[in-house]
Design a protein around this motif. Structure first.
Motif, PDB file in Angstrom:
ATOM      1  N   PHE A 287       0.805  -1.150   0.118  1.00 25.80           N
ATOM      2  CA  PHE A 287       0.002  -0.069   0.214  1.00 25.80           C
ATOM      3  C   PHE A 287       0.842   1.199  -0.057  1.00 25.80           C
ATOM      4  CE2 PHE A 287      -2.328   2.966   2.962  1.00 25.80           C
ATOM      5  CZ  PHE A 287      -3.104   3.539   2.076  1.00 25.80           C
ATOM      6  N   ASP A 288       0.800   2.058  -0.929  1.00 24.42           N
ATOM      7  CA  ASP A 288       1.467   3.328  -0.907  1.00 24.42           C
ATOM      8  C   ASP A 288       0.274   4.519  -0.969  1.00 24.42           C
ATOM      9  OD1 ASP A 288       3.396   5.201  -1.242  1.00 24.42           O
ATOM     10  OD2 ASP A 288       4.216   4.445  -3.060  1.00 24.42           O
ATOM     11  N   HIS A 289       0.830   5.660  -0.499  1.00 27.49           N
ATOM     12  CA  HIS A 289      -0.324   6.873  -0.486  1.00 27.49           C
ATOM     13  C   HIS A 289       0.795   8.040  -0.411  1.00 27.49           C
ATOM     14  CE1 HIS A 289       1.108   6.985   3.740  1.00 27.49           C
ATOM     15  NE2 HIS A 289       0.961   5.720   3.713  1.00 27.49           N
ATOM     16  N   LEU A 290       0.135   9.287  -0.799  1.00 26.24           N
ATOM     17  CA  LEU A 290       0.872  10.533  -0.710  1.00 26.24           C
ATOM     18  C   LEU A 290       1.106  10.731   0.817  1.00 26.24           C
ATOM     19  CD1 LEU A 290      -1.199  12.120  -3.501  1.00 26.24           C
ATOM     20  CD2 LEU A 290       1.257  12.267  -3.238  1.00 26.24           C
ATOM     21  N   HIS A 291       2.224  11.078   1.176  1.00 24.42           N
ATOM     22  CA  HIS A 291       2.464  11.368   2.576  1.00 24.42           C
ATOM     23  C   HIS A 291       2.078  13.063   2.904  1.00 24.42           C
ATOM     24  CE1 HIS A 291       4.505   7.721   2.570  1.00 24.42           C
ATOM     25  NE2 HIS A 291       4.587   7.696   3.786  1.00 24.42           N
ATOM     26  N   GLY A 292       1.004  13.210   3.630  1.00 23.52           N
ATOM     27  CA  GLY A 292       0.608  14.569   3.874  1.00 23.52           C
ATOM     28  C   GLY A 292       1.465  15.474   4.412  1.00 23.52           C
ATOM     29  N   ASN A 293       2.274  14.847   5.038  1.00 22.36           N
ATOM     30  CA  ASN A 293       3.053  15.475   6.098  1.00 22.36           C
ATOM     31  C   ASN A 293       4.692  15.629   5.720  1.00 22.36           C
ATOM     32  OD1 ASN A 293       3.532  12.720   6.531  1.00 22.36           O
ATOM     33  ND2 ASN A 293       4.207  13.064   8.584  1.00 22.36           N
ATOM     34  N   ALA A 294       4.716  15.275   4.263  1.00 23.46           N
ATOM     35  CA  ALA A 294       6.076  15.366   3.701  1.00 23.46           C
ATOM     36  C   ALA A 294       6.547  16.845   3.738  1.00 23.46           C
ATOM     37  CB  ALA A 294       5.964  14.820   2.386  1.00 23.46           C
ATOM     38  N   PRO A 295       7.853  17.066   4.076  1.00 16.44           N
ATOM     39  CA  PRO A 295       8.339  18.266   4.187  1.00 16.44           C
ATOM     40  C   PRO A 295       8.594  18.992   2.850  1.00 16.44           C
ATOM     41  CG  PRO A 295      10.242  16.751   4.314  1.00 16.44           C
ATOM     42  CD  PRO A 295       8.952  15.869   4.633  1.00 16.44           C
ATOM     43  N   ASP A 296       8.322  18.163   1.872  1.00 22.68           N
ATOM     44  CA  ASP A 296       8.273  18.941   0.303  1.00 22.68           C
ATOM     45  C   ASP A 296       7.218  18.171  -0.371  1.00 22.68           C
ATOM     46  OD1 ASP A 296       8.861  19.733  -2.311  1.00 22.68           O
ATOM     47  OD2 ASP A 296      10.972  19.708  -2.204  1.00 22.68           O
ATOM     48  N   LEU A 297       6.320  18.856  -0.582  1.00 23.68           N
ATOM     49  CA  LEU A 297       4.914  18.022  -1.040  1.00 23.68           C
ATOM     50  C   LEU A 297       5.320  17.621  -2.672  1.00 23.68           C
ATOM     51  CD1 LEU A 297       1.808  19.206   0.987  1.00 23.68           C
ATOM     52  CD2 LEU A 297       2.874  16.990   0.871  1.00 23.68           C
ATOM     53  N   ALA A 298       5.816  18.947  -3.119  1.00 25.37           N
ATOM     54  CA  ALA A 298       6.067  18.736  -4.765  1.00 25.37           C
ATOM     55  C   ALA A 298       7.081  17.432  -4.972  1.00 25.37           C
ATOM     56  CB  ALA A 298       6.598  20.003  -5.297  1.00 25.37           C
ATOM     57  N   ALA A 299       8.098  17.359  -4.121  1.00 25.98           N
ATOM     58  CA  ALA A 299       8.891  16.262  -4.111  1.00 25.98           C
ATOM     59  C   ALA A 299       8.181  14.841  -3.998  1.00 25.98           C
ATOM     60  CB  ALA A 299      10.056  16.378  -3.506  1.00 25.98           C
TER      61      ALA A 299
END
Ligand code: PGA
Length: 245
Positions: free
Chosen positions: A98-110
């Motif tokens: 399972f993969d998902h966008l990490h909403g708390n990623a420091p660089d959301l564009a990356a």
């Protein structure tokens, strides 16, 4: 775009689950995009039931979440990743697939670039299951989104934030921004299944069916795709049927 109308929410959930299971039977390593929201909960229940009854082997599919709130960690119970784990992923032992966008990623564009590459690395989406926003959004692609958009950060529409506020009785403040697969990402799927239930979806369903593709209605982009099924219950189809009568 094919249209199929079933009696009620229960039938919709069963039919959607059957279509997913048929796709998995054809390709056990199915790359599947999954929606959050009230609509798919019944479908997830049916899928979990089929798994527990030993009616399917879904252990090899790859699951990708469609979207996420910006700034919300996957472990947070308000996140879409948490929702999907709770209703489906953890129930069927798919945690490692399972993969998902990490909403708390420091660089959301990356993070968006990483996510697109992760999907491509699995060979691209085979099947995207989508809910439908009252404003015609698919995933978090709000009106005005380009049809060729890839994963990106979005400003959530007021109607989306209002609709989603109802999910959380604890007063969680819905973020202003989300992060989502783009319309182009979704259109890259070999097959697309849209599920819509209830009278509040009837006006937008009617608009989608009766308008040409326009960025004012993100879901109308699906009319450019060769394999889309719009699965509706009678309530969601009611305005469309009234026009036909
Ligand atoms: P819902 O949400 O299933 O809760 O109606 C659909 C959506 O906004 O995509």
């Amino acid at each position: 775009m094919r249209i199929e109308i079933v009696d009620d929410y229960e039938m919709l959930s069963k039919r959607a689950a059957t279509l997913v299971l048929e796709a998995v039977a054809q390709k056990p390593e199915l790359v599947l995009a999954l929606p959050t929201g009230n609509t798919p909960i019944g479908m997830y229940k049916e899928l979990v039931k089929a798994y527990r009854d030993g009616r399917t082997d879904i252990s090899r599919l790859w699951a990708f979440a469609l979207d996420e709130y910006a700034g919300v960690a996957p472990e947070d119970e308000h996140s879409f990743a948490f929702f999907l784990r709770h209703h489906f992923i953890d129930q069927v032992g798919l945690g490692d697939r399972f993969d998902h966008l990490h909403g708390n990623a420091p660089d959301l564009a990356a993070e968006c670039i990483r996510y697109e590459q992760a999907i491509l690395a699995k060979g691209g989406l085979d099947l995207a299951v989508l809910g439908l926003g009252v404003n015609g959004h698919i995933a978090f692609n709000e009106p005005g989104t380009a049809f060729d958009s890839r994963a990106h950060v979005v400003d959530l529409a007021a109607s989306t934030r209002e609709a989603n506020a109802g999910y959380f009785p604890d007063g969680f403040r819905i973020p202003d921004k989300g992060v989502t697969m783009g319309i182009g990402t979704v259109l890259g799927a070999d097959k697309i299944l849209v599920i819509a239930s209830g009278k509040n979806k009837a006006p937008i369903v009617d608009r989608i069916i009766n308008s040409d593709p326009t960025t004012d209605i993100p879901a109308s982009a699906l009319k450019n795709h060769p394999h889309v099924l719009l699965l509706l219950d009678e309530d969601a189809a009611s305005e469309y049927k009234r026009r036909l009568a």
